[in-house]
Design an enzyme around this catalytic site. Structure first.
Site, PDB file in Angstrom:
ATOM      1  N   GLU A 209       5.196   4.483  -1.811  1.00 55.39           N
ATOM      2  CA  GLU A 209       5.297   4.087  -3.304  1.00 55.39           C
ATOM      3  C   GLU A 209       4.370   2.740  -3.218  1.00 55.39           C
ATOM      4  O   GLU A 209       4.584   1.634  -2.819  1.00 55.39           O
ATOM      5  CB  GLU A 209       6.689   3.597  -3.568  1.00 55.39           C
ATOM      6  CG  GLU A 209       7.826   4.724  -3.544  1.00 55.39           C
ATOM      7  CD  GLU A 209       7.640   5.716  -4.598  1.00 55.39           C
ATOM      8  OE1 GLU A 209       6.733   5.543  -5.697  1.00 55.39           O
ATOM      9  OE2 GLU A 209       8.118   6.922  -4.881  1.00 55.39           O
ATOM     10  N   CYS A 243       4.901  -3.338  -9.893  1.00 57.11           N
ATOM     11  CA  CYS A 243       3.963  -2.261  -9.573  1.00 57.11           C
ATOM     12  C   CYS A 243       3.521  -1.613 -10.785  1.00 57.11           C
ATOM     13  O   CYS A 243       2.719  -0.824 -10.699  1.00 57.11           O
ATOM     14  CB  CYS A 243       4.396  -1.509  -8.160  1.00 57.11           C
ATOM     15  SG  CYS A 243       5.945  -0.771  -8.506  1.00 57.11           S
TER      16      CYS A 243
END
Length: 455
Positions: A209, A243
């Protein structure tokens, strides 16, 4: 903890699989939930110390999301863990087919500093729900939260079930040399490459991720005032250290000025006239990241904001007039600086986005169904929203994950259970009948029968 003890514990985790029984998983997650609530004030204090997060933001974006994931798993573990019977073809008669969900074994979870509690505990929850034991490696940059995580894990689990390993690069490198059954990594692309390389040496399955320059497209049909409100929320949450935050705005040339004016209003409304003195506005995690973001401000065309405080490591929400050749457009920003780029046509914008590294998220503000369909169908990205930002990650019903440079694999809810589960296929062939057609010697009659049933 000594390295010999860590290695020994990993071996025991792989051998024993302590959460194979779904009842034990449920009991463990209930205990984890109770201990999170017990340590809630300490978690808030740690997040305040590490990132200056307010209690509201700490609960909404970290603790609350973890509690939702735990409750979702507690509701569904029994169902997810049941073997599933499947129909076999006539050629397999007589037989019974089953798919059996099995835990991988010992899972390494490596988490980042920007959401240090949520991005540590959510994958841990999914891994335990699927029956795995876990070695949790939190970031050294969010030191205070890492200490609370150690306490939480020690209160909730035995070391052979879940243990934490603290430290920095040396500890990361050491753990990546060990033999895990699965690795789950959240963090930068640079470290992600190392994780993938090390996992490949042992053929260890992984989830990565990461991030990237997530575009926020605003077309000429968008509700500009609402778009500005939601973009300001998503971009400057956690001071841009998210993010999936909008990394840059890619707007229709005709709406740029109106959008800029609305963004200025919303930044002032949401973060006050001077975010640097706002006690609820998060700080940058450390000096290195602060200095990096500061260079983009000093070298960019600031159209709003641009102030920063070296002592508090706070940077005011900032808008930059930008283009694709500017320094700020060459890498992920990961801070409260929002470049604004314009396009002449949406088709050209889609083409440009698809020429860039694949982003973790994409956001589209548009009231045109045609444009919504075009962007969602033809743009390559991990996940995103139409007429909102970042909220797609808050649903246990939606998979969260990247694509290519922004990652691989997904989690949250059932997708998280699947990530940490090996689905074992078992064909149970009966003994009361054995059809001889598959055995040699072959002849034309057998061949005709095979062709009749295998099509």
């Amino acid at each position: 903890m000594q390295r010999e003890e860590i290695v020994s514990c990993i071996k025991r985790q792989r051998k024993n699989v302590p959460f194979f029984d779904p009842k034990k998983r449920i009991a463990a997650l209930k205990k984890l939930r109770a201990n999170i609530l017990l340590l809630q004030k300490d978690i808030f204090a740690a997040l305040k110390a590490d990132l200056n997060k307010s209690e509201v933001e700490a609960y909404t974006c970290e603790v609350g999301m973890v509690l939702c994931e735990i409750n979702y798993m507690l509701k569904h573990i029994k169902k997810f863990s049941r073997p599933k019977s499947v129909r076999n073809s006539f050629f397999q008669f007589p037989s019974k087919g089953r798919i059996i969900p099995c835990p991988y074994g010992s899972v390494l979870v490596m988490s980042p500093w920007n959401y240090p509690f949520m991005l540590s505990v959510e994958p841990l929850v999914d891994a335990v729900a699927a029956g795995n034991s876990v070695v949790l490696k939190p970031s050294r940059y969010s030191h205070n939260t890492s200490l609370v995580l150690e306490r939480l894990v020690a209160m909730t689990f035995e070391k052979d079930e879940v243990m934490t390993v603290s430290g920095g690069r040396e500890e990361n490198a050491f753990l990546l040399e060990q033999d895990f059954d699965y690795i789950f990594y959240t963090g930068s692309t640079a470290v992600g490459k190392i994780v993938m390389q090390k996992a490949a040496e042992k053929f260890t399955p992984i989830t990565l991720e990461m991030g990237g320059k997530s575009p926020c497209i605003v077309d000429s049909s968008a509700n500009i005032a609402l778009a500005a409100k939601r973009i300001a929320f998503g971009k400057f949450l956690n001071s841009g250290q998210t993010c999936v935050s909008p990394d840059f705005i890619y707007c229709d040339k005709s709406v740029k000025q109106q959008l800029v004016e609305e963004l200025k209003k919303q930044i002032t409304l949401q973060y006050t006239d001077n975010a640097l003195t706002n006690e609820n506005y998060p700080k940058i995690i450390g000096q290195k990241q602060f200095d990096k973001i500061k260079t983009y401000i000093d070298g960019g065309k600031v159209i709003f904001g641009g102030e920063y405080d070296e002592k508090t490591l706070k940077i005011q929400p900032t808008l930059l007039d930008s283009d694709f050749d500017c320094a700020e457009m060459q890498c992920e920003m990961f801070g409260p600086v929002l470049p604004i780029v314009t396009y002449e046509s949406l088709d050209a914008a889609i083409e440009k986005i698809n020429c860039m590294s694949t982003p973790l998220a994409l956001y589209l503000f548009s009231q045109s169904k045609e444009n919504q369909e075009k962007v969602t169908r033809y743009c390559k990205y991990g996940g995103g929203c139409i007429n909102d930002t970042i909220m797609h990650i808050a649903s246990s019903e939606l998979p969260f994950g990247g694509l290519k440079q922004s990652g691989m694999g997904a989690y949250h809810g059932k997708f998280g259970f699947d990530t940490f589960t090996h689905y074992k296929s078992v064909l149970d062939k009966k003994t009361w009948l054995d059809i001889p057609v598959r055995y040699q010697p072959y002849d034309d009659k057998k061949y005709r029968l095979i062709k009749r049933f295998m099509k």
